[in-house]
Design a protein around this motif. Sequence first.
Motif, PDB file in Angstrom:
ATOM      1  N   GLU A 120     -67.097 -42.976  32.698  1.00  0.00           N
ATOM      2  CA  GLU A 120     -66.830 -41.551  32.857  1.00  0.00           C
ATOM      3  C   GLU A 120     -65.442 -41.235  32.327  1.00  0.00           C
ATOM      4  OE1 GLU A 120     -67.359 -40.138  36.868  1.00  0.00           O
ATOM      5  OE2 GLU A 120     -69.043 -41.496  37.204  1.00  0.00           O
ATOM      6  N   VAL A 121     -65.305 -40.041  31.744  1.00  0.00           N
ATOM      7  CA  VAL A 121     -64.001 -39.604  31.238  1.00  0.00           C
ATOM      8  C   VAL A 121     -62.982 -39.630  32.378  1.00  0.00           C
ATOM      9  CG1 VAL A 121     -62.706 -37.647  30.287  1.00  0.00           C
ATOM     10  CG2 VAL A 121     -64.971 -38.217  29.372  1.00  0.00           C
ATOM     11  N   GLY A 162     -72.014 -44.595  23.393  1.00  0.00           N
ATOM     12  CA  GLY A 162     -70.901 -45.382  23.886  1.00  0.00           C
ATOM     13  C   GLY A 162     -69.793 -44.518  24.465  1.00  0.00           C
ATOM     14  N   PHE A 163     -68.622 -45.107  24.497  1.00  0.00           N
ATOM     15  CA  PHE A 163     -67.466 -44.394  25.041  1.00  0.00           C
ATOM     16  C   PHE A 163     -66.213 -44.806  24.288  1.00  0.00           C
ATOM     17  CE2 PHE A 163     -67.943 -48.306  27.367  1.00  0.00           C
ATOM     18  CZ  PHE A 163     -66.667 -48.765  27.628  1.00  0.00           C
ATOM     19  N   ILE A 183     -61.608 -41.616  27.322  1.00  0.00           N
ATOM     20  CA  ILE A 183     -61.332 -40.234  26.918  1.00  0.00           C
ATOM     21  C   ILE A 183     -62.562 -39.504  26.391  1.00  0.00           C
ATOM     22  CG2 ILE A 183     -58.877 -40.641  26.478  1.00  0.00           C
ATOM     23  CD1 ILE A 183     -59.586 -40.754  23.446  1.00  0.00           C
ATOM     24  N   GLU A 184     -63.650 -40.239  26.162  1.00  0.00           N
ATOM     25  CA  GLU A 184     -64.855 -39.626  25.607  1.00  0.00           C
ATOM     26  C   GLU A 184     -66.062 -40.490  25.951  1.00  0.00           C
ATOM     27  OE1 GLU A 184     -66.182 -39.225  21.057  1.00  0.00           O
ATOM     28  OE2 GLU A 184     -64.166 -38.440  21.449  1.00  0.00           O
ATOM     29  N   ARG A 188     -60.453 -47.009  20.982  1.00  0.00           N
ATOM     30  CA  ARG A 188     -61.580 -47.773  20.460  1.00  0.00           C
ATOM     31  C   ARG A 188     -62.891 -47.309  21.058  1.00  0.00           C
ATOM     32  NH1 ARG A 188     -58.217 -52.822  21.384  1.00  0.00           N
ATOM     33  NH2 ARG A 188     -56.875 -52.813  19.559  1.00  0.00           N
ATOM     34  N   LYS A 189     -63.919 -47.255  20.207  1.00  0.00           N
ATOM     35  CA  LYS A 189     -65.277 -46.897  20.666  1.00  0.00           C
ATOM     36  C   LYS A 189     -66.001 -48.190  21.024  1.00  0.00           C
ATOM     37  CE  LYS A 189     -69.064 -43.949  20.304  1.00  0.00           C
ATOM     38  NZ  LYS A 189     -69.308 -42.550  20.305  1.00  0.00           N
ATOM     39  N   LEU A 190     -66.591 -48.184  22.200  1.00  0.00           N
ATOM     40  CA  LEU A 190     -67.359 -49.346  22.660  1.00  0.00           C
ATOM     41  C   LEU A 190     -68.764 -48.895  23.044  1.00  0.00           C
ATOM     42  CD1 LEU A 190     -64.721 -50.987  25.039  1.00  0.00           C
ATOM     43  CD2 LEU A 190     -65.318 -51.713  22.734  1.00  0.00           C
ATOM     44  N   PRO A 191     -69.753 -49.799  22.905  1.00  0.00           N
ATOM     45  CA  PRO A 191     -71.107 -49.446  23.339  1.00  0.00           C
ATOM     46  C   PRO A 191     -71.173 -49.439  24.870  1.00  0.00           C
ATOM     47  CG  PRO A 191     -71.048 -51.709  22.554  1.00  0.00           C
ATOM     48  CD  PRO A 191     -69.683 -51.117  22.302  1.00  0.00           C
TER      49      PRO A 191
END
Length: 161
Positions: A113-114, A135-136, A129-130, A101-104
């Motif tokens: 951090e990855v 976001g991440f 992972i990104e 999931r992408k979060l802000p």
Amino acid sequence: MTENSKADSEKTIESGDTISVDYVGELDDGTVFDTSVKEVAVEAGIYNEQREYEPLTFTVGAGQMIKGFDEGVVGMKVGEEKTLTIPPEDAYGEYSEELARKLPVEAVEFAPEVGMQLATDTGLRGTIIEVDEEGFVIDFNHMLAGKALTFKVTLVSITEA
């Protein structure tokens, strides 16, 4: 050889038995991801000095192990070595895109951090992972999801149910 020790050496694993095994877990490319053998861990570069390297003990059929491992040891005898090749569906399941999931960035009070490991309030664990400006991405899949696993197993002992 006494009659009792002969019987012990003839005993094969059945569901409900408590057993101890030494094992080496590998991915398809030969990368060792886990082992109960200290020398193998050192050689593979995964040695953890805070871990005790000793045989793994569990009750067969009690759901303590992944399905393919649990079922794969049935029928083994003490001292026997066996290679178990376990497809993802009998290990940690298939990889699910829905669990990444992408979060802000504003969703957390730290700089993501990855590689960071996070846990939710509900106990769900994930790995970042990104990371980008917006976001991440946190991945809640098990790190071995979607992977076939190979275990080289040696049966150390059996305690009958």
